[in-house]
Motif scaffolding. Structure first.
Motif, mmCIF file in Angstrom:
data_model
loop_
_atom_site.group_PDB
_atom_site.id
_atom_site.type_symbol
_atom_site.label_atom_id
_atom_site.label_comp_id
_atom_site.label_asym_id
_atom_site.label_seq_id
_atom_site.Cartn_x
_atom_site.Cartn_y
_atom_site.Cartn_z
ATOM 1 N N UNK A 199 5.266 -14.642 -22.259
ATOM 2 C CA UNK A 199 5.101 -13.238 -22.635
ATOM 3 C C UNK A 199 3.747 -12.669 -22.212
ATOM 4 N N UNK A 200 2.691 -13.463 -22.265
ATOM 5 C CA UNK A 200 1.343 -13.001 -21.920
ATOM 6 C C UNK A 200 0.565 -14.192 -21.370
ATOM 7 N N UNK A 201 0.716 -14.494 -20.086
ATOM 8 C CA UNK A 201 0.158 -15.724 -19.511
ATOM 9 C C UNK A 201 -1.351 -15.842 -19.669
ATOM 10 N N UNK A 202 -1.787 -17.055 -20.046
ATOM 11 C CA UNK A 202 -3.211 -17.354 -20.215
ATOM 12 C C UNK A 202 -3.685 -18.448 -19.267
ATOM 13 N N UNK A 203 -2.855 -19.464 -19.070
ATOM 14 C CA UNK A 203 -3.279 -20.648 -18.329
ATOM 15 C C UNK A 203 -2.213 -21.040 -17.320
ATOM 16 N N UNK B 58 -6.291 -23.443 -14.608
ATOM 17 C CA UNK B 58 -7.136 -22.265 -14.430
ATOM 18 C C UNK B 58 -6.738 -21.157 -15.396
ATOM 19 N N UNK B 59 -7.712 -20.296 -15.673
ATOM 20 C CA UNK B 59 -7.487 -19.109 -16.489
ATOM 21 C C UNK B 59 -6.726 -18.086 -15.640
ATOM 22 N N UNK B 60 -5.577 -17.619 -16.153
ATOM 23 C CA UNK B 60 -4.730 -16.722 -15.373
ATOM 24 C C UNK B 60 -5.425 -15.406 -15.061
ATOM 25 N N UNK B 61 -6.085 -14.830 -16.037
ATOM 26 C CA UNK B 61 -6.627 -13.478 -15.886
ATOM 27 C C UNK B 61 -7.954 -13.428 -15.131
ATOM 28 N N UNK B 62 -8.645 -14.576 -15.011
ATOM 29 C CA UNK B 62 -9.937 -14.584 -14.309
ATOM 30 C C UNK B 62 -9.993 -15.581 -13.160
ATOM 31 N N UNK C 265 -1.623 -16.348 -9.897
ATOM 32 C CA UNK C 265 -1.390 -15.028 -9.304
ATOM 33 C C UNK C 265 0.043 -14.563 -9.539
ATOM 34 N N UNK C 266 1.002 -15.480 -9.482
ATOM 35 C CA UNK C 266 2.391 -15.129 -9.801
ATOM 36 C C UNK C 266 2.484 -14.664 -11.253
ATOM 37 N N UNK C 267 1.830 -15.387 -12.151
ATOM 38 C CA UNK C 267 1.825 -15.011 -13.566
ATOM 39 C C UNK C 267 1.103 -13.689 -13.791
ATOM 40 N N UNK C 268 0.155 -13.377 -12.885
ATOM 41 C CA UNK C 268 -0.705 -12.196 -13.012
ATOM 42 C C UNK C 268 -0.220 -11.052 -12.124
ATOM 43 N N UNK C 269 1.046 -11.093 -11.745
ATOM 44 C CA UNK C 269 1.666 -10.039 -10.926
ATOM 45 C C UNK C 269 0.927 -9.811 -9.614
ATOM 46 N N UNK C 270 0.491 -10.886 -8.991
ATOM 47 C CA UNK C 270 -0.035 -10.805 -7.644
ATOM 48 C C UNK C 270 -1.533 -10.715 -7.503
ATOM 49 N N UNK C 271 -2.275 -10.692 -8.605
ATOM 50 C CA UNK C 271 -3.735 -10.610 -8.521
ATOM 51 C C UNK C 271 -4.315 -12.017 -8.422
ATOM 52 N N UNK C 272 -4.927 -12.294 -7.282
ATOM 53 C CA UNK C 272 -5.444 -13.641 -6.990
ATOM 54 C C UNK C 272 -6.959 -13.628 -7.065
ATOM 55 N N UNK C 273 -7.531 -14.427 -7.979
ATOM 56 C CA UNK C 273 -8.967 -14.430 -8.232
ATOM 57 C C UNK C 273 -9.673 -15.601 -7.562
ATOM 58 N N UNK C 274 -10.991 -15.474 -7.451
ATOM 59 C CA UNK C 274 -11.816 -16.581 -6.994
ATOM 60 C C UNK C 274 -11.829 -17.695 -8.024
ATOM 61 N N UNK C 275 -12.002 -18.927 -7.529
ATOM 62 C CA UNK C 275 -12.008 -20.094 -8.419
ATOM 63 C C UNK C 275 -13.419 -20.600 -8.679
ATOM 64 N N UNK C 276 -14.396 -19.725 -8.691
ATOM 65 C CA UNK C 276 -15.779 -20.133 -8.963
ATOM 66 C C UNK C 276 -15.870 -20.864 -10.294
#
Length: 725
Positions: A677-681, A388-392, A581-592
């Motif tokens: 350094x900047x998580x993507x996946x 999954x995409x980390x940021x979305x 979400x761990x990579x994104x400092x706790x922000x958990x997104x929908x998996x649509x």
């Protein structure tokens, strides 16, 4: 001075005009007076019927606009039953039809679940739909006065042994109807004479059963041959076979061999579909999505069918077709997956499992030869990868093994659906697995956030956790079992070396209520938001254990939960979203998996989805940094369990391995994200009975390398798409 037109030319023109008028009125007189009655009679015999024109189904594309599924115009052969049964011997016509189809190497639709040759038997695998149609067909024969005596004579009916009222049927289906008895009934009912051998009888009965069952229990029109070839159509028309009609339709074409579990398929409506789409005015012969994206996004893909008025002569020749309502093609659906990456992930998963199984076969043979039966490991039964995409939170690839061929699924559905390996099961979404040590980052965040420990806190690994030894519970760290201890470790180091003792200790302090709460907020044991069927998993709680196991909750259960054992089970997609979400400092997104929808001509954006946050696990950034650094050391330091797989890798990957005990072996779990350094996946991998998380870490490396390699080629596509927008 103007030149005058000569009188000769005027006279000549007048004569020509007069002749044309005479000719016109002569023809008109002939048509309306002399032959008027004839044409009026022919016109009166013409029939005008209104037919549904299927709308072209919308396309399915990947996130970059690569075509995955499209619609191609095709020709279906249907049977005009009125014309067919006007013939002196319709059974002979049917046999001629079938023989011609087989001569051209095509298949026709025959779902009568009886073997094609005698001695007749029911096919080994009968689908629920086939059984329902068969039962309804036989029951109709029992209650239809026209066929009741025949049903009794041939043994497919019996006297109702227990009528409850006068309204109950006098005769009912015999539960022991044999295939031979049913074929005898067919032969008599359909007038299949003695001149037809058993094989021919079965062919004729199969087609007549298909036609007749539509009137009894089914809902859709019978299509004799779907997507017929032009040579076959030409042959039938040249032979002027009675009852043959050709209709224009659409067939789905798959432009990828991958993503079978994601894309799904379409088929004719069943009774459930008829109820579901009743308010949408779908015709009974509509093709609708059955699984995957085809079902999930049916409302966009289907389009609006049109209608056409068809005028036919008494002989059946079409003289006019006039649209009364033009069809509206379906919209195009863009998914979040990258099909190039998806195909690569599927190849990696399949080849890796084959490699692991081959190595296991060699080792098992050696153990067997040495008499070391206890060391023999079971076969790998399945696997899954979710990326999954980390940021979305968007799924980029969802792979499940074993899989199946979507292009031949309907032809082999019975075989595939009853396969013990369960290839139709999407293990990435529906497989439920204990997370093992991959749960430890969640435990760490929970304890850091609740103040049980800080990033600087240390605990000395004593090997055996003895706090509840008096109660007979004293779990040990894996290192202790191997003959050593981890010493004094902080939270990052505990993740690095996967110190069970450290996590026993902090789990015992934080308690299961908090562990369960953080697991849910990270998306484990809850709906991911994906539009495909998924399992929710289980968050192990006191209430769950009492209801499902019938036993009380002990503190030892909490201790086990903290290291990913116990009663909690999650899907690979949930694990991937949790690690994102761990990579994104706790922000958990929908998996649509829905990226956007455009009109059929791509000219208008009908819908575009924006990233949606489902939950947030708030904690100080230094806490997340400590956990991420611990995962970084798992893959990048000698003490890390994934170091062997990543030691010469050019990517800065953060990882965690996990091993979960099952009844018949141990599942291997592996999660990772990159770059540090900047998580993507973020990726989660499960191999059923795969031994250990460390043994499948190489799969994670191959997936990451594939992603970043493909990413470079995708940059050009992204640039072009941005320009078009």
């Amino acid at each position: 001075m103007k030149k005058l037109i000569s009188s000769g030319r005027l006279i000549g023109g007048g004569i020509v005009l007069a002749l044309l008028l005479v000719l016109y009125f002569s023809v008109l007189f002939k048509l309306q007076v002399i032959e008027g009655a004839k044409y009026a009679a022919e016109s009166a015999n013409n029939r005008v019927t209104e037919e549904t024109v299927a709308a072209s189904r919308g396309n399915i594309l990947d996130r970059y606009g690569r075509l995955l599924v499209s619609s191609r115009t095709c020709y279906d052969i249907v049977i005009n039953t009125d014309e067919l049964f006007e013939q002196e011997d319709p059974n002979a016509v049917i046999l001629e039809l079938i023989d011609t189809v087989e001569e051209f190497g095509q298949t026709y639709i025959d779902e009568l679940p009886i073997t094609s040759q005698s001695p007749f038997e029911y096919t080994e695998k009968i689908t629920a739909r086939q059984q329902a149609v068969l039962d309804g067909y036989i029951q109709n024969a029992c209650t239809n006065s026209m066929y009741t005596q025949l049903a009794l004579d041939t043994g497919i009916a019996k006297v109702n042994p227990n009528p409850q009222s006068d309204e109950d049927p006098k005769y009912v289906k015999d539960d022991e109807v044999t295939a031979v008895e049913l074929m005898a009934f067919f032969r008599s009912r359909y007038g299949i004479g003695a001149g037809y051998d058993n094989e021919q009888t079965r062919k004729v009965a199969g087609l007549r059963y298909e036609l007749n069952s539509r009137y009894i229990v089914d809902t859709s029109d019978y299509i004799f041959v779907k997507d017929a070839s032009l040579p076959l159509i030409t042959k039938l028309l040249e032979q002027d076979v009675p009852g043959v009609e050709v209709e224009t339709s659409f067939v789905r074409e798959y432009n990828t061999s991958g993503a079978a579990h994601i894309l799904g398929y379409i088929n004719s409506m069943d009774e459930t579909d008829v109820k579901r789409y009743r308010d949408k005015n779908y015709p009974l012969n509509a093709q609708v999505g059955k699984e995957g994206a085809e079902l999930a996004f049916e409302e966009y893909l289907h389009g609006q069918d049109g209608t056409v008025a068809v005028t036919k002569t008494a002989e059946g020749a079409i003289v006019r077709r006039e649209y009364t309502e033009p069809p509206q093609p379906g919209d195009n659906v863009y998914l979040t997956i990258d099909i190039v990456f998806q195909e690569a992930v599927e190849r990696i998963l399949a080849s890796s499992i084959e490699k692991l199984q081959a190595e296991r076969d060699i080792a098992n043979a050696e153990y067997e030869e040495l008499g070391m039966d206890k060391e023999i490991k079971p076969d790998i039964t399945g696997g899954a990868i979710a990326a999954v995409d980390v940021k979305a939170g968007e799924p980029l690839a969802i792979a499940s093994w074993p899989d199946f061929d979507l292009t031949t699924l309907l032809d082999n559905y019975t075989e595939v659906s009853t396969d013990e390996a369960k290839p139709l099961m999407n293990r990435a979404l529906q497989g439920e697995y204990a997370p093992g040590s991959t749960f430890k980052p969640c435990t760490a965040i929970a304890c850091l956030t609740e103040g049980i420990i800080t990033t600087e806190s240390t605990i000395e690994d004593e090997g055996k956790f003895t706090k509840y030894a008096d109660a007979g519970y004293a779990p040990v760290c894996w290192a202790y079992s191997a003959g050593f201890k981890h010493g004094v470790v902080n939270v990052a180091q505990a993740i690095q070396v996967s110190c069970n003792y450290f996590f026993y200790t902090i789990s015992d302090f934080v308690g299961n209520d908090d562990l369960s709460d953080y697991a849910a907020r990270f998306g484990m044991g809850t709906a991911t938001g994906i539009e495909l069927p998924e399992s929710l998993g289980v968050i192990g709680t006191q209430a769950y254990k009492l209801e499902n196991i019938g036993a009380d909750w002990y503190q030892g259960d909490t201790v086990q939960t903290g290291i990913g054992q116990g009663y909690s089970v999650y899907t690979p997609l949930q694990l991937a979203e949790y690690i994102a979400a761990v990579a994104n400092s706790g922000e958990h997104h929908t998996a649509s998996i829905l990226k956007k929808v455009t009109s059929y001509d791509y000219g208008e954006t009908v819908y575009e989805r924006k990233p949606e946050v489902l939950s947030t696990v708030e904690s100080e950034e230094k806490n997340y940094e400590a956990v991420r650094y611990g995962m970084y050391m798992v893959a990048n330091t000698f003490e890390g369990s994934a170091y062997e797989a990543f030691r010469d890798c050019n990517l800065s990957v953060c990882a965690k391995t996990g091993t979960a005990q099952t009844g018949g072996g141990t599942n291997a779990i592996f999660v990772c994200f990159a770059p540090y350094e900047d998580p993507e996946i973020a990726v989660a991998i499960v191999v059923e009975k795969g031994s250990s998380g460390a043994s499948i870490a190489f799969i994670g490396r191959e997936v990451m390398e594939a992603y970043f390699s493909i990413k470079e080629s995708n940059k050009t596509i992204e640039s072009e798409m941005s320009f078009l927008r």
